[in-house]
Scaffold this motif. Structure first.
Motif, PDB file in Angstrom:
ATOM      1  N   PHE A 167       3.445  -2.795   3.828  1.00 42.37           N
ATOM      2  CA  PHE A 167       3.764  -1.610   4.618  1.00 42.37           C
ATOM      3  C   PHE A 167       3.170  -1.770   6.005  1.00 42.37           C
ATOM      4  CE2 PHE A 167       5.495   2.504   3.239  1.00 42.37           C
ATOM      5  CZ  PHE A 167       5.582   3.110   4.492  1.00 42.37           C
ATOM      6  N   HIS A 181       3.951   7.087   4.275  1.00 44.55           N
ATOM      7  CA  HIS A 181       3.161   6.484   3.188  1.00 44.55           C
ATOM      8  C   HIS A 181       3.182   7.370   1.944  1.00 44.55           C
ATOM      9  CE1 HIS A 181       1.295   2.765   4.566  1.00 44.55           C
ATOM     10  NE2 HIS A 181       1.203   3.314   5.780  1.00 44.55           N
ATOM     11  N   ASP A 199       4.898   5.114  -0.830  1.00 40.36           N
ATOM     12  CA  ASP A 199       3.941   4.232  -1.520  1.00 40.36           C
ATOM     13  C   ASP A 199       4.055   4.285  -3.041  1.00 40.36           C
ATOM     14  OD1 ASP A 199       2.970   3.371   0.906  1.00 40.36           O
ATOM     15  OD2 ASP A 199       1.065   4.444   0.769  1.00 40.36           O
TER      16      ASP A 199
END
Length: 144
Positions: free
Chosen positions: A93, A108, A112
């Protein structure tokens, strides 16, 4: 993003070891001729596989062999042994999304967990396939 070719080359090497060990001394040069790469690439992979307890390598030109039965070596074992992805996971990322942007601030949190779930699913599938499975498929393809 791709998984490094070290993964498929390592599998290729393991299949060569199993297919030819009864009739040939399976050296890095021998494997390299099948993979069509420099033997140095194979030697490095064999060292990684040895460190993981997957192969045994005799010094000099002694050749390689599997360290345990191939029905007990999974694709996940090989994947982990040859360090196919950077530390931290399959997906890298970007580090510093703009915290002043509403997307950058939340990307995120939104992504994620999903990426982690995807990697876990891939690893779960890899843990279900053994080198014996690949060897059997290869032998079947050779004889058909």
């Amino acid at each position: 993003m791709q998984i490094s070719s070290r993964f498929t080359v390592a599998i290729h090497a393991l299949i060569c070891i199993e297919m030819f060990k009864a009739d040939h001394k399976v050296t890095s040069d021998f494997i390299a001729s099948s993979v069509n790469v420099n033997p140095v690439v194979i030697r490095k992979l064999l060292q990684q596989l040895k460190k993981a307890g997957i192969v045994q390598v005799a010094r000099g030109s002694g050749g390689a062999d599997t360290a345990r039965p191939v029905d007990q070596i999974t694709l996940l074992d090989v994947y982990k042994a040859v360090e196919c992805v950077d530390e931290g996971g399959l997906f890298h990322f970007h580090e510093n999304p703009n915290q002043l942007c509403p997307v950058g601030k939340n990307i995120h949190a939104a992504l994620d967990g999903r990426l982690e779930t995807i990697q876990e699913a891939m690893e779960r599938e890899m843990s279900e396939v053994t080198i014996q499975d690949i060897l059997s498929d290869t032998e079947r393809l050779i004889t058909s």
